[in-house]
Design an enzyme around this catalytic site. Structure first.
Site, PDB file in Angstrom:
ATOM      1  N   GLU C  78       0.809  -1.223   0.000  1.00 19.71           N
ATOM      2  CA  GLU C  78       0.000   0.000   0.000  1.00 19.71           C
ATOM      3  C   GLU C  78       0.843   1.274   0.000  1.00 19.71           C
ATOM      4  OE1 GLU C  78      -4.213  -0.941   1.862  1.00 19.71           O
ATOM      5  OE2 GLU C  78      -2.705  -0.636   3.414  1.00 19.71           O
ATOM      6  N   HIS C  97      -0.796   5.495   7.719  1.00 19.57           N
ATOM      7  CA  HIS C  97      -2.001   4.731   7.412  1.00 19.57           C
ATOM      8  C   HIS C  97      -2.175   3.713   8.530  1.00 19.57           C
ATOM      9  CE1 HIS C  97      -4.962   2.225   5.570  1.00 19.57           C
ATOM     10  NE2 HIS C  97      -4.139   1.208   5.490  1.00 19.57           N
ATOM     11  N   HIS C  99      -5.127   1.258  11.303  1.00 18.66           N
ATOM     12  CA  HIS C  99      -6.428   0.608  11.545  1.00 18.66           C
ATOM     13  C   HIS C  99      -6.752   0.645  13.034  1.00 18.66           C
ATOM     14  CE1 HIS C  99      -4.087  -1.818   8.416  1.00 18.66           C
ATOM     15  NE2 HIS C  99      -4.919  -1.112   7.696  1.00 18.66           N
ATOM     16  N   HIS C 166     -12.045  -0.392   6.421  1.00 19.99           N
ATOM     17  CA  HIS C 166     -10.603  -0.566   6.274  1.00 19.99           C
ATOM     18  C   HIS C 166      -9.787   0.165   7.357  1.00 19.99           C
ATOM     19  CE1 HIS C 166      -6.943  -0.618   3.327  1.00 19.99           C
ATOM     20  NE2 HIS C 166      -6.558  -0.498   4.567  1.00 19.99           N
TER      21      HIS C 166
END
Lengths: 275, 275, 275, 275
Positions: C78, C97, C99, C166
């Site tokens: 990613e 990025h 989660h 996501h």
């Protein structure tokens, strides 16, 4: 007399470490104590995360939140919270301002905090204060004497005040009572929100608050809890070195203290403890 | 015979450390055990946070909660909870009074606790008790024999009783069963409240409670869980030193024990373990 | 000049450890920083759990997310999230990025994130992006430049974007601002969801967001928080060794770095710190 | 060949420690692996808390869950869960039965588990099984081959089955896939319940589940997560000693292993690691 001050400053740092270790304080928030011999002054750390504050970081301020002696330390921008409450409330000798995650949902939702179990009787009624009401859009920090005085008025004769979209401020007659009220006040919010989710809340009666609060503020109760929290701080390797006769000096002459790499010292004393 | 007592006192302190480590106990709460040879007496620590209690802090009380021998120790103001339950329930040999955060939302909301997974079958039905009903406004502590007796009546033939706006008291035929019931009773409350939030609760049938409870109270099950919790206590550096032949002495002569700096010793033994 | 790069790479790894220690990152997620001297390049670790990434794991990529020098390292699938945001936003110098469990309930429920306490003012408006809208059923990873560019468009002029089912991506003008926004953005989601459960949410006014955000992004605030999080990383034994002059070399020649058992070294340096 | 077995047994114990450390397993629950060379057999620890199980505690069972060699070890009463699933599903090589607190609210409320973020795509559909339906009131343990076979039928071609008022069982083609599915399946339940509380749940589409699941089950993904969890186990001081050539022996001759004080050894090896 110097011993009383040294003991007080040490206890202030221990209280700060307890509230950090109990997750009431994080990078922000601050704890102060009124000068034990001069009610027109109070001690508070210089601008840094409370868990990192050492005795050598303490500064002595007037009730107008001005340094008693010149200092190169950066000070908390919200120190007036403390100074204005000490002005308005001669019975208050210790103050904490915090953003505990247990308490903030009430500051955000505007739902009332009520004592729901015996150990939180010492919290009593908790009024709201919204900086926006009187001062409009601000940077949301209580930095001006007027803002501090407004907050102190909202606190009134109570011991805890909720600050909308911001946090809470708690007051007490002494350091150990402050820690007791703050930790169990935080627990109370967590438990209250869970009972709210269950659809019914049974709170303490006024008579229960009065009788229970009086009992829990007595030394056998506050000391037993204090000893427990100190043990948790010891286990976390966060206990500051015991106050010495010289401790007062560093608070009185912050410039010299500033020259010392205070943080490095702290790390070293901690790693020693770990062995 | 002295070995049985020493083993029992050691197990009581281990149970206390387990319940502290599992967050059932904090600064408050207490655990007791009936005297293994004299059903008219029980052992309980002196007034201090349960995690900090050492074997040398244990005192021997009559079922009227009076010290068997003169002691300078301050005692728990709520010791009658233990004494009155031992009086009313000859089958009970161990008792804990606590304010676990998992259980308190039920004590505040008045919602019923029911067993919702197999390991909590040992909890059984959980009656409520409200000190206010019989005694009006109080300081909310169970300090008078009448109050303790009232609580024991509310407990009845059950093993756990919820105390409104206060906490819970759990009983068992022995120490390991007590810890098992208390920890899984606490887990049950946490899980039940989460299922309640999902809008449906499927609880154990009376037949499941009976069969499962009988199975889980057998030694293979309680010992397996005990060994696991002991390991967690070891990892936390909280395991008390193993009972020695002389251990009974300190419980029998609290005055001498009081002369020793019990706490310092504890810290030392812990740091040794850490190395 | 090499010192600036070495300092930047060290700060990137510290930021990564902070976000792992604060439970924003787990086995997945990644943090990057734009090259301090060449805005057409950025640094990011090779494919591994962020907590485990060392300075020697860093690779230098173009804004098309291609390695500047040949490398045998496996790269994050990613990485285009980072490259495409750096392309679209010259004012952005650091990207994460993640989660985080605090943020994901919003990515799943589609409920809007709004700043609800002063420290989260820096989050600002948070748009949504759903990979399914433009790309249909995928393996849900942002692996193609087109997907990265689409996400960057959704981010727009904001600083955080929620990715449906996501996670989230956060941007900043620098590393410390990034960590501040990410941690307090995570706290904000936790607190907001609790206030939502209480049935009312009072969010910051546009004026409060503007004034408060400007204040909190100044160094005294971000540095005070950074110092606190660094201390937590030190306590967890996760602090990477300080950058040396040679540090740039390993990032510049990843092949050689790959030959070294990077992980073993890390473990050793940690255990040293513990003593 | 002996090396493959030794590696497998070591990996089984590491997986067990990971799931204990990640709070999926507590005093109860168990993990097993199919024999790498003989599909008619599987390895599982003797009856003890999974965190405490050592390689020397492993026993080899037939698919009827009978010991291959005579053993004095007490075995898990629920071992048939494993044996019956291995019988019914030749593609399954690893099984865990657990009572994770994230999953249990679904087992209690009967609300359906659906994958709500990409890392949980590997969970797939999760059927329910209620022991009461077929067997009426029991002690709620899956102890009879018929009960295990019934559970295996409910699992069907899926990878996770919810057991009403009890827990869950998860299957996989290998140990690392099992740990990945179990941990992210647990995370999924936590996040799903929070999204449910917000009033809306957006789940993965069938196409997303298929594509994402295929990607996440590949070694780069499962190994990256495995390395992260291993690091957490190392930090917690829970890593078992590396498998040696002789490791197979202890599993093959449990009597001799039983003679050794397995637990003491474990504690010693841990404290060594801590230094």
């Amino acid at each position: 007399m110097p011993d009383v001050i040294a003991e007080t400053l040490h206890e202030l740092i221990v209280a700060t470490r307890i509230l950090a270790n109990e997750k009431v304080l994080d990078a922000f928030g601050h704890v102060s104590v009124r000068h034990p011999h001069d009610p027109q002054r109070y001690f508070i750390p210089r601008h840094r995360a409370p868990e990192l504050a050492e005795i050598s970081d303490l500064v002595e301020l007037t009730l107008d939140s001005e340094p008693v002696r010149p200092t190169e330390f950066r000070l908390y921008s919200e120190k007036v919270i403390h100074g204005e409450i000490y002005k308005a409330r001669p019975d208050v000798n210790a103050v904490v301002h915090h953003h505990a995650h247990t308490v903030l949902p009430f500051a955000i939702s505007g739902r009332e905090i009520v004592p729901v179990f015996h150990l939180a009787a010492v919290v009593g009624p908790v009024p709201f204060w919204d900086q926006r009401d009187e001062f409009g859009d601000t940077n949301m920090l209580v930095t001006k004497p007027d803002e501090g005085a407004s907050l102190a008025r909202a606190l009134g004769r109570n011991w805890m005040v909720l600050m909308r979209r911001h946090g809470a401020t708690v007051a007490a007659t002494g350091i150990r009572e402050l820690v007791f009220r703050t930790v169990f006040g935080s627990d109370n919010c967590k438990l209250l929100s869970q009972a709210m989710a269950m659809g019914h809340v049974d709170s303490l009666s006024p008579g229960e608050i009065k009788l229970t609060s009086a009992h829990q503020q007595r030394p056998p109760s506050t000391n037993r809890a204090w000893d427990y929290w100190v043990r948790q701080v010891e286990k976390a390797g966060l206990m500051p070195a015991k106050a010495k006769a010289g401790a007062k000096k560093s608070a009185a002459s912050p410039k010299r203290a500033a020259a010392k790499p205070a943080r490095k010292t702290a790390v070293k004393s901690r790693s020693k403890k770990r062995r």
